[in-house]
Scaffold this motif. Structure first.
Motif, short mmCIF file in Angstrom:
data_model
loop_
_atom_site.label_atom_id
_atom_site.label_comp_id
_atom_site.label_asym_id
_atom_site.label_seq_id
_atom_site.Cartn_x
_atom_site.Cartn_y
_atom_site.Cartn_z
N ALA A 15 0.55 -1.25 0.11
CA ALA A 15 -0.14 -0.25 -0.11
C ALA A 15 0.90 1.16 0.07
CB ALA A 15 -0.79 -0.05 1.42
N VAL A 16 2.01 1.39 0.72
CA VAL A 16 2.87 2.28 0.71
C VAL A 16 3.37 2.55 -0.46
CG1 VAL A 16 5.02 3.43 1.95
CG2 VAL A 16 3.02 2.19 3.29
N VAL A 17 3.91 1.31 -1.07
CA VAL A 17 4.69 1.47 -2.41
C VAL A 17 3.87 1.97 -3.35
CG1 VAL A 17 5.65 0.30 -4.35
CG2 VAL A 17 6.26 -0.26 -2.03
N VAL A 18 2.65 1.73 -3.65
CA VAL A 18 1.53 2.13 -4.64
C VAL A 18 1.24 3.51 -4.29
CG1 VAL A 18 -0.90 2.01 -5.19
CG2 VAL A 18 0.37 -0.15 -4.94
N SER A 19 1.22 4.07 -3.11
CA SER A 19 0.65 5.67 -2.75
C SER A 19 1.99 6.25 -3.25
CB SER A 19 0.69 5.81 -1.13
OG SER A 19 -0.52 5.17 -0.81
N VAL A 20 3.28 5.87 -3.09
CA VAL A 20 4.57 6.61 -3.46
C VAL A 20 4.30 6.71 -5.09
CG1 VAL A 20 7.04 6.75 -3.68
CG2 VAL A 20 5.72 6.20 -1.60
N GLY A 21 4.17 5.56 -5.59
CA GLY A 21 4.41 5.72 -6.87
C GLY A 21 3.06 6.45 -7.55
N VAL A 22 1.67 6.44 -7.07
CA VAL A 22 0.85 7.36 -7.46
C VAL A 22 1.32 8.72 -7.24
CG1 VAL A 22 -1.39 8.01 -7.09
CG2 VAL A 22 -0.99 5.63 -6.97
N LEU A 23 2.08 9.09 -6.10
CA LEU A 23 2.35 10.55 -5.98
C LEU A 23 3.47 11.20 -6.93
CD1 LEU A 23 2.88 10.62 -2.15
CD2 LEU A 23 1.26 11.90 -3.36
N VAL A 24 4.30 9.82 -7.39
CA VAL A 24 5.41 10.26 -8.55
C VAL A 24 4.65 10.54 -9.80
CG1 VAL A 24 7.38 9.43 -9.77
CG2 VAL A 24 7.40 9.02 -7.27
N ILE A 25 3.73 9.76 -10.08
CA ILE A 25 2.99 9.76 -11.26
C ILE A 25 2.18 11.17 -11.23
CG2 ILE A 25 1.11 8.93 -12.64
CD1 ILE A 25 2.15 6.08 -11.69
N GLY A 26 1.65 11.46 -10.29
CA GLY A 26 0.86 12.53 -10.31
C GLY A 26 1.63 13.77 -10.03
N PHE A 27 2.97 13.80 -9.91
CA PHE A 27 3.71 14.90 -9.85
C PHE A 27 4.20 15.13 -11.36
CE2 PHE A 27 8.39 16.46 -10.20
CZ PHE A 27 8.18 17.82 -9.41
N LEU A 28 4.45 14.23 -12.05
CA LEU A 28 4.89 13.95 -13.50
C LEU A 28 3.72 14.87 -14.20
CD1 LEU A 28 6.72 10.85 -13.96
CD2 LEU A 28 7.62 12.84 -14.19
N LEU A 29 2.49 14.37 -13.90
CA LEU A 29 1.28 14.71 -14.85
C LEU A 29 0.85 16.06 -14.37
CD1 LEU A 29 -0.90 11.56 -14.51
CD2 LEU A 29 0.20 12.46 -16.61
N ALA A 30 0.94 16.56 -13.29
CA ALA A 30 0.44 17.89 -12.73
C ALA A 30 1.55 19.07 -12.72
CB ALA A 30 0.01 17.83 -11.29
N TYR A 31 3.00 18.61 -12.83
CA TYR A 31 3.98 19.80 -12.76
C TYR A 31 5.05 19.55 -13.83
CZ TYR A 31 1.61 20.68 -8.20
OH TYR A 31 0.66 21.07 -7.67
N VAL A 32 5.28 18.32 -14.54
CA VAL A 32 6.32 18.31 -15.23
C VAL A 32 5.93 18.22 -16.78
CG1 VAL A 32 8.16 16.72 -16.32
CG2 VAL A 32 7.64 16.93 -13.68
N VAL A 33 4.65 17.48 -17.15
CA VAL A 33 4.20 17.36 -18.41
C VAL A 33 3.51 18.61 -18.95
CG1 VAL A 33 2.65 15.94 -19.86
CG2 VAL A 33 3.93 14.90 -18.19
N PRO A 34 3.02 19.47 -17.92
CA PRO A 34 2.44 20.75 -18.46
C PRO A 34 3.33 21.58 -18.93
CG PRO A 34 1.17 19.97 -16.18
CD PRO A 34 2.52 19.01 -16.39
N ARG A 35 4.65 21.61 -18.54
CA ARG A 35 5.66 22.61 -19.38
C ARG A 35 5.71 22.27 -20.65
NH1 ARG A 35 8.71 25.08 -15.02
NH2 ARG A 35 8.28 24.36 -13.17
N PHE A 36 5.43 21.14 -21.12
CA PHE A 36 5.75 21.01 -22.69
C PHE A 36 4.26 20.52 -23.42
CE2 PHE A 36 9.18 18.83 -20.03
CZ PHE A 36 10.20 19.18 -20.92
N ALA A 37 3.23 20.41 -22.64
CA ALA A 37 2.14 20.49 -23.05
C ALA A 37 1.54 21.31 -24.01
CB ALA A 37 1.01 20.06 -22.11
#
Length: 377
Positions: free
Chosen positions: A148-170
């Protein structure tokens, strides 16, 4: 036990005991501190056993415990026990007034030990058995908490990529008119929407980060997690074997404490729930009718050949308690084996799935950028 039985939803109750989700709101064998706060009954039994073995009378031992109690709740409880003993009650009767804290097993053990003058030894065995059960419970809980902890950390990383990294190029890619694949366009559009709603995105990410604590830190959350986990057949079998190990371990402890078989099975049955508890109730009825224990277990569907053979040996040789302990040890080893196997298999697969998800996002993000760079050239 090797018979799989039905899947069993499991949660951790307010005192840290592993129990089925269907019984999360019911009073179980595990002690609950209630308004007193959490009380470590294993520590209480260990400390009292050490003082009694050193030669102190029960009243002096309780007085000493009260002076060095680990918590105000423990001090208040010891003071009530001391007062009950000074009023003329036996220790078992005083403990029985606090069954919500201690449970029925220790009360029965102390009551039997008071007749045989081996109170310190019985309390020591109870504490050792409880510590062993707590160690196994932590292993079972950890096997569910870590993913459960690993999944939560993974979701946080994916959420960070989608919300703050990808939009710079979108915005640059979408406004350039470069032809992008439907998957890349969907990713870029989603990331742009998440970036525009930063408040909602941040709240969702924080909720996901807190999900393990919410699931495993409260009774309601553990009940919900138990229902989900109970749908996984392998987990249900593991929890079932854990409860059966507790049953045989508690029964062995009670038999060694001098309790008769019928009363032992009756008390130890409180560690079981669902179909297994129904089966044990049937075993009790058969024992009351005069049937032997091995035959009653077989007739009620608890028919693992190894267990039945050990019980038969115990009946013939008068060593039922040690044979029950062997059964408990074997079941605990089986639970540990299942947890180790699941950990070695599931953790790499989980990390692989998270890695694939993150890699997919990176690829879908950089392919349009490469196409844009090619078009510019």
């Amino acid at each position: 036990m090797r018979q799989p039985g039905p899947p069993l939803s499991a949660v951790i109750d307010d005192h840290g005991e592993l129990m089925p989700a269907s019984a999360a709101s019911a009073a179980g064998r595990a002690p609950r501190a209630g308004r007193r706060g959490r009380i470590d009954t294993a520590l209480f039994a260990e400390s009292l056993a050490a003082l009694l073995d050193a030669g102190l009378p029960v009243l002096d031992a309780l007085h000493t415990l009260g002076q060095r109690a680990a918590s105000p709740a423990m001090a208040a409880l010891v003071a009530e026990l001391d007062r009950s003993l000074r009023e003329g009650l036996a220790l078992s009767a005083a403990l029985a007034q606090h069954r919500d804290v201690f449970g029925d097993v220790i009360v029965a053990l102390v009551q039997s030990a008071e007749r045989t003058s081996n109170l310190g030894e019985s309390l020591g065995r109870y504490a050792a058995d409880l510590r062993a059960q707590q160690a196994m419970r932590r292993r079972v809980l950890g096997s569910a908490l870590y993913p459960a902890v690993v999944v939560s950390v993974g979701v946080l990383v994916i959420g960070f990529l989608l919300a703050y990294v990808v939009p710079r190029f979108a915005e640059m890619v979408l406004s350039s008119g470069v032809k992008v694949s439907p998957a890349s366009r969907m990713l870029l559009t989603l990331s742009a929407a998440m970036h525009q709603s930063q408040g909602i995105t941040l709240a969702i990410l924080l909720a996901l980060a807190a999900a393990p604590a919410l699931l495993f830190g409260t009774a309601r959350g553990r009940a919900l997690a138990g229902r989900w986990l109970g749908r996984i057949p392998a987990w249900g079998r593991t929890v079932r074997e854990y409860h059966l190990a507790r049953f045989f371990s508690s029964a062995a402890l009670l038999l060694r404490g001098g309790l008769p078989v019928l009363r032992t099975i009756e008390l130890a049955a409180d560690t079981l729930h669902g179909d297994d508890r129904v089966r044990i109730q049937g075993v009790l009825r058969r024992l009351s009718a005069g049937q032997d224990l091995a035959g009653a277990l077989t007739a009620e569907g608890i028919d693992d050949h190894l267990v039945i053979r050990l019980v038969e040996v115990g009946q013939r040789s008068g060593t039922l308690g040690p044979q029950f302990q062997r059964v408990a040890t074997l079941l605990e080893l089986e639970v540990s084996r299942r947890i180790d196997w699941a950990t070695r298999l599931f953790e790499p697969l989980l990390m692989l799935a998270i890695g694939v998800a993150i890699g997919t996002i990176v690829v879908l993000m950089y392919v349009p950028i490469l196409e844009l760079a090619t078009a510019i050239e």
